[in-house]
Design an enzyme around this catalytic site. Structure first.
Site, PDB file in Angstrom:
ATOM      1  N   LYS A 269       3.369   2.630 -11.240  1.00  0.00           N
ATOM      2  CA  LYS A 269       3.223   3.089  -9.857  1.00  0.00           C
ATOM      3  C   LYS A 269       3.819   4.485  -9.717  1.00  0.00           C
ATOM      4  O   LYS A 269       4.999   4.695 -10.005  1.00  0.00           O
ATOM      5  CB  LYS A 269       3.933   2.115  -8.912  1.00  0.00           C
ATOM      6  N   ASP A 274       7.477   7.733  -0.655  1.00  0.00           N
ATOM      7  CA  ASP A 274       6.934   6.646   0.162  1.00  0.00           C
ATOM      8  C   ASP A 274       7.541   6.698   1.562  1.00  0.00           C
ATOM      9  O   ASP A 274       8.658   6.226   1.784  1.00  0.00           O
ATOM     10  CB  ASP A 274       7.237   5.286  -0.502  1.00  0.00           C
ATOM     11  N   LYS A 281       8.468   4.025   7.655  1.00  0.00           N
ATOM     12  CA  LYS A 281       9.755   3.393   7.353  1.00  0.00           C
ATOM     13  C   LYS A 281      10.834   3.936   8.270  1.00  0.00           C
ATOM     14  O   LYS A 281      10.750   5.072   8.734  1.00  0.00           O
ATOM     15  CB  LYS A 281      10.163   3.724   5.905  1.00  0.00           C
ATOM     16  N   ASP A 292      10.052   6.252  -5.810  1.00  0.00           N
ATOM     17  CA  ASP A 292       8.984   5.254  -5.812  1.00  0.00           C
ATOM     18  C   ASP A 292       7.940   5.522  -6.905  1.00  0.00           C
ATOM     19  O   ASP A 292       6.933   4.838  -6.990  1.00  0.00           O
ATOM     20  CB  ASP A 292       8.331   5.211  -4.428  1.00  0.00           C
ATOM     21  N   ASP A 351       2.589   0.412   4.412  1.00  0.00           N
ATOM     22  CA  ASP A 351       3.780   0.509   3.560  1.00  0.00           C
ATOM     23  C   ASP A 351       3.670  -0.400   2.328  1.00  0.00           C
ATOM     24  O   ASP A 351       4.485  -0.312   1.417  1.00  0.00           O
ATOM     25  CB  ASP A 351       5.029   0.150   4.379  1.00  0.00           C
ATOM     26  N   GLU A 353       1.728  -0.033  -0.062  1.00  0.00           N
ATOM     27  CA  GLU A 353       0.765   0.878  -0.693  1.00  0.00           C
ATOM     28  C   GLU A 353       0.716   0.724  -2.214  1.00  0.00           C
ATOM     29  O   GLU A 353      -0.317   0.978  -2.817  1.00  0.00           O
ATOM     30  CB  GLU A 353       1.104   2.327  -0.319  1.00  0.00           C
ATOM     31  N   ARG A 355       0.656  -1.815  -4.230  1.00  0.00           N
ATOM     32  CA  ARG A 355      -0.327  -2.771  -4.752  1.00  0.00           C
ATOM     33  C   ARG A 355      -1.751  -2.217  -4.623  1.00  0.00           C
ATOM     34  O   ARG A 355      -2.646  -2.636  -5.346  1.00  0.00           O
ATOM     35  CB  ARG A 355      -0.165  -4.119  -4.031  1.00  0.00           C
TER      36      ARG A 355
HETATM   37  N1  BES Z   1       8.377   1.257  -2.377  1.00  0.00           N
HETATM   38  C1  BES Z   1       8.543   0.130  -1.531  1.00  0.00           C
HETATM   39  C2  BES Z   1       9.456  -0.949  -2.140  1.00  0.00           C
HETATM   40  C3  BES Z   1      10.880  -0.558  -2.394  1.00  0.00           C
HETATM   41  C4  BES Z   1      11.854  -0.839  -1.474  1.00  0.00           C
HETATM   42  C5  BES Z   1      11.241   0.058  -3.579  1.00  0.00           C
HETATM   43  C6  BES Z   1      13.172  -0.498  -1.713  1.00  0.00           C
HETATM   44  C7  BES Z   1      12.548   0.392  -3.827  1.00  0.00           C
HETATM   45  C8  BES Z   1      13.527   0.119  -2.895  1.00  0.00           C
HETATM   46  C9  BES Z   1       7.198  -0.495  -1.242  1.00  0.00           C
HETATM   47  O1  BES Z   1       6.127   0.370  -1.180  1.00  0.00           O
HETATM   48  C10 BES Z   1       7.304  -1.120   0.112  1.00  0.00           C
HETATM   49  O2  BES Z   1       7.446  -0.394   1.053  1.00  0.00           O
HETATM   50  N2  BES Z   1       7.234  -2.446   0.166  1.00  0.00           N
HETATM   51  C11 BES Z   1       7.316  -3.149   1.379  1.00  0.00           C
HETATM   52  C12 BES Z   1       6.257  -4.216   1.345  1.00  0.00           C
HETATM   53  C13 BES Z   1       6.053  -4.905   2.651  1.00  0.00           C
HETATM   54  C14 BES Z   1       5.412  -3.955   3.644  1.00  0.00           C
HETATM   55  C15 BES Z   1       5.173  -6.092   2.411  1.00  0.00           C
HETATM   56  C16 BES Z   1       8.711  -3.773   1.474  1.00  0.00           C
HETATM   57  O3  BES Z   1       9.238  -4.180   0.454  1.00  0.00           O
HETATM   58  O4  BES Z   1       9.254  -3.782   2.557  1.00  0.00           O
HETATM   59 ZN    ZN Z   2       6.319   2.110  -2.250  1.00  0.00          ZN
HETATM   60 MN    MN Z   3       5.871   1.242   0.734  1.00  0.00          MN
END
Ligand code: BES
Ligand code: ZN
Ligand code: MN
Length: 506
Positions: A269, A274, A281, A292, A351, A353, A355
């Protein structure tokens, strides 16, 4: 710092410091030191200096030879903690602490006697690999963007591996592996800690091109128009909110004779920042979202290691790289995307993104390369951090056997993985009224649901594992060999997987 063999007996050592690793004191003499104390180091035997040293984890002491006594003026000992709790990463961090101490003292020539490794629990080759990896990575710091006091402290010129006879093959290989590991980890760490205004998708593509020309890899860099035109609607949607050009980079290592083998494919990824997109966020710690792209960085680091080591296997790296931004053209919650696989996805959160990049990369890789194995690595879900914490990465694999293999590969090199289940019942929450699936469900089991989402894009019969490194890619505090910030997590495990997958079959 150069790493070199020095074939010499104890009396012939010409060093500024000799290094030993010792366990927290038992009643016995510190094991690694024994033969030295019986030889040229006899001046140290029974001194209060030595008995004051406890051998606690990462404790480092320096003993000075009385002038004229012995050829080596300094003995540096680094503690490993209690032997019952020994794990390989303790060697790595003790080596890092010892070499930093040498650096602080301005030492030019440091040496480690191989005889001292014989008493350690993991066997000389594995110990040596950990020590050299820890020594090299422990001295590395990212100073490129500082303009004041920016001279990186000068590392020792050389770390000599001291042996009375030519090292056996396995030891020589251990050093080659360590060099490869260290170069890969350092590349991954530097890319990951680099700020997002520098480490853009284009920057990642350029670094990939550099690697390709350095090691003779084949490289293909698809821009976002090209990606969209071949049907990568999910990847293209994520890129659409950003002004930075996005790329899908494919790098292929195929040494002569392996060109027609089914390849191992690593997918990383590469979200260089992000923001969450329209599902923005909150701003607390948002600066950390520059990391990220740690998955992409670890794939590049792995290819660096593979190139350096000269691994005779066909390995392909795929890096979907873009920012996730809330621009005027950004994709929106409610949008329905057509993925490369043809399946449609209703966006619930922009968010989620990662996947969306990965699903197109997985389907593309499976269709184009007939992979022997696909592994994707991604800072994918905060839920994985909730489940496993910051030191253990999640594994979701389409066979239990592969999950076990991945955890074992990690354990072999000192990275911790834990398998989470991938039952199809988790798909329930992803059912959509308007499309084939949604990109998120409710909050429960988030790391698993992400894995089940990705599974929809992996054809049956292709062995596939997804590594969620959201917790392990970034450290808030210094730990062992590593300073806080980017960890380079995953490089060593992917390298190990690439080395051992073909010979795995039970
Ligand atoms: N990049 C984030 C996940 C992340 C969070 C990585 C903290 C490192 C530290 C990912 O893109 C994300 O935002 N995931 C969301 C998914 C949710 C919207 C289902 C999350 O984990 O909140
Ligand atoms: Zn992310
Ligand atoms: Mn995200």
């Amino acid at each position: 710092m150069e790493i070199a063999w020095e074939i010499a007996s104890e009396k012939e050592w010409r060093l500024d410091a000799v290094l030993f690793f010792v366990f927290e004191k038992s009643e016995e003499t510190l094991p690694g030191l024994k033969s030295f104390l019986n030889g040229t180091g006899s001046w140290l035997t029974n001194t209060p200096a030595l008995s004051d040293f406890k051998g606690k984890r990462n404790e480092v002491a320096v003993f000075y030879a009385p002038s004229g006594d012995g050829a080596v003026p300094r003995v540096v000992v680094a503690g490993l903690g209690p032997i019952e709790k020994f794990e390989k990463d303790m060697l790595r961090s003790a080596a890092a602490f010892a070499l930093r101490k040498c650096r602080d003292m301005g030492i030019a020539r440091a040496g480690i006697p191989l005889s001292a490794l014989e008493d350690l629990p993991c066997g000389p080759p594995d110990c040596l690999r950990e020590i050299v990896t820890g020594a090299v990575t422990g001295l590395h710091c990212y100073t490129g963007l500082k303009t004041k006091n920016s001279e990186p402290p000068k590392a020792p010129d050389v770390l000599l591996l001291l042996s009375p006879a030519r090292p056996e093959e396995l030891l020589a290989e251990a050093v080659a592996l360590a060099r490869a590991d260290a170069a890969g980890i350092i590349l991954a760490r530097d890319l990951t800690i680099g700020p997002a205004n520098r480490v853009t998708p284009k920057f990642l593509a350029e670094r990939a091109a550099e690697l390709a020309s350095k090691f003779g890899f084949r490289i293909e860099t698809m821009d976002i128009q090209a990606a969209r035109s071949i049907g990568m609607g999910a990847f293209a949607a994520v890129a659409s909110g950003s002004a930075e050009p996005a790329y899908m980079v494919t790098i292929e290592h195929a040494p002569p004779g392996t060109e027609n083998d089914d390849p191992i494919v690593f997918i990383g990824k590469g979200i260089t920042f992000d923001t969450g997109g329209i599902s923005l966020k909150p701003s607390a710690k948002l600066e950390e979202m520059k990391h990220d792209m740690a998955g992409a960085a670890s794939v590049l680091g792995t290819l660096e290691a593979i190139g350096r080591f000269g691994l005779q296997k066909r390995v392909i790296g795929i890096l979907p790289c873009t920012e996730n931004m809330p621009g005027g053209k950004a994709y929106k919650p409610g949008d329905v995307l057509r993925s490369y696989s043809g399946q449609t996805i209703e966006v619930i959160s922009t968010d989620a993104e990662g996947r969306l990049l990965l699903c197109d990369a997985l389907a593309y890789a499976a269709g184009k390369f007939k992979p022997a194995l696909m592994v994707d690595i991604a800072t994918l879900t905060g839920a994985c951090i909730v489940a496993l914490g910051k030191e253990i990465a999640g594994v979701l694999a389409n066979s239990e056997d592969l999950a076990r293999f991945t955890c074992a590969a990690g354990a072999k090199v000192g990275e911790r993985f834990w398998a989470l289940p991938l039952w199809d019942s988790y798909f329930e929450g992803l059912k959509s009224d308007v499309a084939d699936m949604k990109n998120v469900g409710d909050r429960s089991g988030g790391a698993i649901v992400a894995g089940v989402f990705l599974k929809q894009f992996v054809p049956d019969g292709v062995p596939w594992a997804h590594l969620d490194i959201a917790g392990t890619a970034w450290a808030e505090k210094d730990t062992g060999a590593l300073p806080r910030g980017a960890t380079g997590f995953g490089v060593r495990t992917l390298f190990e997987i690439a080395r051992t997958w073909a010979s795995k079959k039970e």
